[in-house]
Design a protein around this motif. Structure first.
Motif, short mmCIF file in Angstrom:
data_model
loop_
_atom_site.label_atom_id
_atom_site.label_comp_id
_atom_site.label_asym_id
_atom_site.label_seq_id
_atom_site.Cartn_x
_atom_site.Cartn_y
_atom_site.Cartn_z
N LEU A 43 48.92 36.49 35.09
CA LEU A 43 48.81 37.71 34.28
C LEU A 43 47.33 37.99 33.99
CD1 LEU A 43 50.31 39.90 32.59
CD2 LEU A 43 50.29 38.27 30.68
N LYS A 44 46.59 36.95 33.68
CA LYS A 44 45.16 37.12 33.38
C LYS A 44 44.37 37.54 34.61
CE LYS A 44 44.39 33.07 31.55
NZ LYS A 44 43.62 31.98 30.88
N SER A 45 44.85 37.14 35.81
CA SER A 45 44.13 37.49 37.04
C SER A 45 44.71 38.74 37.70
CB SER A 45 44.19 36.32 38.02
OG SER A 45 45.53 36.05 38.40
N ASN A 46 45.59 39.43 36.98
CA ASN A 46 46.18 40.69 37.44
C ASN A 46 47.08 40.56 38.67
OD1 ASN A 46 44.89 42.24 35.40
ND2 ASN A 46 42.99 42.21 36.60
N ASP A 47 47.55 39.34 38.98
CA ASP A 47 48.54 39.19 40.05
C ASP A 47 49.91 39.67 39.59
OD1 ASP A 47 47.25 37.82 42.40
OD2 ASP A 47 46.59 36.51 40.78
N ILE A 48 50.13 39.66 38.27
CA ILE A 48 51.32 40.29 37.71
C ILE A 48 50.87 41.22 36.60
CG2 ILE A 48 52.85 38.38 38.30
CD1 ILE A 48 52.77 37.44 35.45
N LEU A 218 55.29 28.34 42.21
CA LEU A 218 55.52 29.71 41.76
C LEU A 218 54.27 30.58 41.98
CD1 LEU A 218 57.31 31.79 40.34
CD2 LEU A 218 56.57 30.82 38.16
N GLN A 219 53.12 30.03 41.64
CA GLN A 219 51.87 30.77 41.86
C GLN A 219 51.67 31.09 43.34
OE1 GLN A 219 49.05 28.11 40.00
NE2 GLN A 219 48.89 29.42 38.19
N GLN A 220 51.95 30.12 44.20
CA GLN A 220 51.82 30.35 45.64
C GLN A 220 52.72 31.48 46.10
OE1 GLN A 220 52.57 26.72 47.77
NE2 GLN A 220 51.06 25.55 46.60
N MET A 221 53.97 31.46 45.66
CA MET A 221 54.92 32.48 46.09
C MET A 221 54.45 33.87 45.69
SD MET A 221 58.96 32.97 45.05
CE MET A 221 58.58 33.63 43.41
N ILE A 222 53.98 34.01 44.46
CA ILE A 222 53.58 35.33 43.98
C ILE A 222 52.26 35.78 44.60
CG2 ILE A 222 52.84 36.60 41.92
CD1 ILE A 222 55.00 35.13 40.37
N LYS A 223 51.28 34.89 44.66
CA LYS A 223 49.99 35.26 45.25
C LYS A 223 50.14 35.67 46.71
CE LYS A 223 46.65 32.71 42.43
NZ LYS A 223 45.67 33.84 42.31
N GLN A 224 51.00 34.95 47.44
CA GLN A 224 51.19 35.23 48.86
C GLN A 224 52.24 36.32 49.10
OE1 GLN A 224 52.32 31.39 50.37
NE2 GLN A 224 50.34 30.45 49.91
N ARG A 225 52.91 36.76 48.04
CA ARG A 225 54.03 37.69 48.16
C ARG A 225 55.03 37.18 49.21
NH1 ARG A 225 51.84 39.15 44.05
NH2 ARG A 225 51.59 41.32 43.37
#
Length: 363
Positions: A43-48, A218-225
């Motif tokens: 959230l802080k890095s604007n990925d979500i 979880l971070q990997q999944m979201i960052k990589q879409r």
């Protein structure tokens, strides 16, 4: 009607490809708290774009249910400065999220929430609804995968992200999965969270260490879409249903030392029974004996299973298993406080009367 439903779903998921992920997070315990912390960093890095937590109301616990205990994720939510949690305890509460302005979402993530997420919520995400589970699914589907890994003395465990299934727990399609992780290595790394005293130490450690790896996955999944399902699962399906009180009973006649030690690791304090016929009582009674903590006392087989004796120092009680011995330094006779084993043995004659003996009940 189908057109309105499609339009509604499209409006919720519009812009997902550009990174506008609005996450509705369902969690409760320390394990799920690690995934929440990982999402907060995105959230802080604007990925979500937004993050809203949904959890359950506190439950009464402790002796006589006199203590009200909030779920651990409440404190984590507040420490991260996230919006106030939304509490949902029923299917109706969950369906109400569809009309709740505070629950604007296009992605669902559930981690140790303990309730099925309704199909209507899942469909509103256009496929972006995920569950994070502390096992190598489909191995150990259910509410207690960490405990069953310890009960079965598994050498390896892991974490899985899968799609949310609308009618069954842990039956979605696998999105991401860790490689097998050494249980002993994980245990050697200790805890990083605070746990209640009734959580066994090894369970607490695995909750923390697997929780940290869940957050990373979880971070990997979201960052990589990376939301695509993977190939056929490589692990055999099995169940890890809810732990019951009956599972904590020691059966001296059939359970070996290793199994009893594993029970203690996974379930916490175990119990057994003694027969009692104290003065002024006419019927023989079964009295529960709680064993707060046990340890390996060697391979000797010098007594009958369930039989016990005090060591010479009077500080350790040795109990015979079918293939070795375990030891303990404290015991609790039903209706009394925890006491040193010497005190426990000295008081057995009064508490058990004519049924006093140097053995626990074989059943």
């Amino acid at each position: 009607m189908w057109y309105l439903k499609r339009l509604y779903t499209t409006s919720r998921t519009a812009g997902v490809g550009q990174g506008a992920l609005k996450v509705l997070f369902f969690g409760s315990d320390q394990y799920s708290s690690h995934s929440l912390t990982a999402l907060h960093s995105l959230l802080k890095s604007n990925d979500i774009a937004s993050l809203q937590v949904v959890t359950r109301s506190p439950k009464a616990c402790g002796r006589y249910l006199s203590e009200i205990r909030e779920v651990p994720i409440m404190a984590v939510n507040d420490s991260l400065g996230l919006p106030p949690v939304i509490k949902c305890d029923s299917r109706q509460d969950l369906l109400g999220l569809l009309d709740n302005p505070a629950a604007d979402f296009n992605m669902l993530i559930a981690v140790s929430f303990g309730k099925l997420i309704p199909r209507q919520l899942i469909e509103a995400t256009n496929g972006l609804a995920f569950n994070i589970h502390p096992s190598l699914l489909p191995r150990y589907r259910g509410s207690s995968p960490i405990q069953y890994a310890l009960l079965n003395r598994d050498n390896e465990t892991g974490v899985t992200i899968q799609t949310l299934h609308p009618t069954k727990f842990d039956h979605g399609h696998i999105i991401k999965q860790t490689e097998p992780l050494s249980v002993q290595e994980l245990l050697s790394q200790g805890t990083v969270s605070e746990f209640e005293e009734d959580v066994p130490p090894k369970v607490a450690t695995l909750m923390d260490q697997l929780g940290l790896r869940s957050g990373q996955l979880l971070q990997q999944m979201i960052k990589q879409r990376d939301f695509e399902t993977k190939d056929t699962p490589q692990y055999e399906a099995s169940l890890a249903p809810k732990i019951t009180t009956e599972m904590k009973q020691v059966h001296w006649k059939t359970q070996g030392k290793g199994a009893i030690l594993a029970m203690n690791d996974a379930l916490g304090p175990l119990f057994t029974y003694k027969l009692a016929l104290p003065k002024r009582k006419k019927e023989v009674m079964k009295r529960r004996i709680i064993i707060p903590e046990i340890f390996d006392a060697g391979e000797e087989v010098s007594m009958n299973p369930g039989q016990f004796k005090l060591q010479d120092d009077d500080e350790t009680l040795i109990i015979q298993c079918i293939d070795g011995q375990i030891g303990t330094k404290t015991l609790q006779f039903e209706g009394f406080a925890v006491e040193p084993v010497a005190t426990f043995v000295n008081r057995l004659n009064k508490r058990c009367g004519k049924m006093n003996s140097d053995e626990f009940l074989l059943e």
